[in-house]
Motif scaffolding. Structure first.
Motif, PDB file in Angstrom:
ATOM      1  N   PRO A  89     139.647  38.268  16.237  1.00 35.33           N
ATOM      2  CA  PRO A  89     140.154  39.631  16.444  1.00 35.33           C
ATOM      3  C   PRO A  89     139.612  40.658  15.459  1.00 35.33           C
ATOM      4  N   HIS A  90     139.028  40.199  14.347  1.00 31.08           N
ATOM      5  CA  HIS A  90     138.513  41.133  13.345  1.00 31.08           C
ATOM      6  C   HIS A  90     136.991  41.263  13.401  1.00 31.08           C
ATOM      7  N   ASN A  91     136.404  40.993  14.553  1.00 33.27           N
ATOM      8  CA  ASN A  91     134.943  41.058  14.677  1.00 33.27           C
ATOM      9  C   ASN A  91     134.378  42.410  14.246  1.00 33.27           C
ATOM     10  N   ARG A  92     135.060  43.484  14.602  1.00 36.97           N
ATOM     11  CA  ARG A  92     134.528  44.808  14.249  1.00 36.97           C
ATOM     12  C   ARG A  92     134.539  45.017  12.741  1.00 36.97           C
ATOM     13  N   LEU A  93     135.631  44.641  12.097  1.00 37.78           N
ATOM     14  CA  LEU A  93     135.708  44.757  10.641  1.00 37.78           C
ATOM     15  C   LEU A  93     134.562  43.998   9.986  1.00 37.78           C
ATOM     16  N   VAL A 112     132.547  40.583  21.947  1.00 43.13           N
ATOM     17  CA  VAL A 112     131.541  41.436  21.322  1.00 43.13           C
ATOM     18  C   VAL A 112     131.098  42.471  22.342  1.00 43.13           C
ATOM     19  N   ASN A 113     130.921  43.707  21.881  1.00 41.89           N
ATOM     20  CA  ASN A 113     130.403  44.759  22.753  1.00 41.89           C
ATOM     21  C   ASN A 113     129.302  45.517  22.030  1.00 41.89           C
ATOM     22  N   HIS A 114     128.795  46.568  22.664  1.00 45.64           N
ATOM     23  CA  HIS A 114     127.663  47.286  22.087  1.00 45.64           C
ATOM     24  C   HIS A 114     128.008  47.960  20.766  1.00 45.64           C
ATOM     25  N   VAL A 115     129.259  48.385  20.600  1.00 44.09           N
ATOM     26  CA  VAL A 115     129.667  49.032  19.351  1.00 44.09           C
ATOM     27  C   VAL A 115     129.560  48.048  18.187  1.00 44.09           C
ATOM     28  N   LEU A 116     130.034  46.827  18.397  1.00 45.42           N
ATOM     29  CA  LEU A 116     129.998  45.815  17.342  1.00 45.42           C
ATOM     30  C   LEU A 116     128.565  45.404  17.014  1.00 45.42           C
ATOM     31  N   VAL A 117     127.750  45.231  18.039  1.00 44.95           N
ATOM     32  CA  VAL A 117     126.377  44.790  17.802  1.00 44.95           C
ATOM     33  C   VAL A 117     125.590  45.866  17.057  1.00 44.95           C
ATOM     34  N   ALA A 119     126.889  48.029  14.989  1.00 44.90           N
ATOM     35  CA  ALA A 119     127.400  48.008  13.617  1.00 44.90           C
ATOM     36  C   ALA A 119     126.794  46.846  12.837  1.00 44.90           C
ATOM     37  N   ALA A 120     126.665  45.690  13.493  1.00 39.39           N
ATOM     38  CA  ALA A 120     126.059  44.525  12.840  1.00 39.39           C
ATOM     39  C   ALA A 120     124.623  44.832  12.431  1.00 39.39           C
TER      40      ALA A 120
END
Length: 232
Positions: A89-93, A112-117, A119-120
């Protein structure tokens, strides 16, 4: 190429047994990625010398609370060469924290979505392609795992995010030779070189972080000479 695995007490095999198997399978290095609450006691240099393989001290951080997770990342960053964080649940963080090296198996307990990728990519966090479920499950669970990996591959490819590949083994019998992981990669649309790059990335992370921890490190590409002093 390198692999990353869980050793006893987080897994079933000792670090030495994992290192021996990884070396026999042709890996150059092994990252020990035990969860932070199940640390293994071992001497990476001694084991590495015995079996002719680079043994890297790593950790896979997990915590239910966001603030506790951030604190654990900081404490392990000071002590470990490779810092992974258990996906969920904390993938974005995690993707927004440049102290993290790897977001581990992000599709297993989260999404995972485009926002997280994106950010990574911006923070240099590698997204892990965990082939373990494809190798160790059958039927609907395996189909679901393949679907998740294909989605992740499309996102990582589109946004050119950094990544690693692993079978996420918890004992030496679950370790797979590179050729087997190459075959799994092809089944989700990777070419063989892309899988090799994902396995090699573990070694690049270790090399970079060891350099940063060395007394001679000043900044990327610049190292302190024998007689050079740096103002602190």
């Amino acid at each position: 190429m390198y692999e990353a695995a869980h050793a006893r007490p987080d897994g079933e095999s000792t670090v030495a047994r994992l290192a021996l198997t990884a070396a026999e399978q042709g890996y150059e290095g092994l990252v020990v990625r035990n969860h932070g609450d199940a640390e293994a006691g071992y001497d990476p240099d001694a084991i590495g010398e015995r079996y002719g393989i680079d043994v890297v001290d790593g950790v896979e951080v997990r915590a239910g609370d966001r603030s506790r997770l951030a604190g654990l990342i900081g404490s392990h960053r000071e002590r470990r060469t490779v810092v992974c964080v258990h996906g969920g649940p904390h993938n974005r963080l995690v993707c927004e924290d440049e102290r993290v090296d790897v977001l581990a198996h992000p599709m297993r307990d989260g999404d995972v979505n485009h926002v997280l990728v994106r950010a990574a990519r911006e923070n240099g966090v590698r997204v892990e392609f965990d082939f373990g479920r494809v190798l160790r499950t059958v039927g609907g669970e395996r189909v679901q795992a393949l679907r998740g990996l294909r989605k992740l591959r499309e996102l990582v490819g589109k946004y050119e995010a950094p990544y690693v590949v692993s079978a996420d083994a918890t004992d030496h019998l679950q370790l797979r030779a590179p050729r087997e992981l190459l075959a799994v990669g092809e089944s989700i649309g990777f070419d063989r070189e892309a899988v090799r790059a994902g396995l090699a990335e573990w070694g690049r992370i270790a090399e970079r972080n060891r350099e940063r921890r060395a007394d001679s490190f000043i900044e990327p590409g610049v190292r302190r000479g024998r007689y050079e002093e740096v103002d602190r």
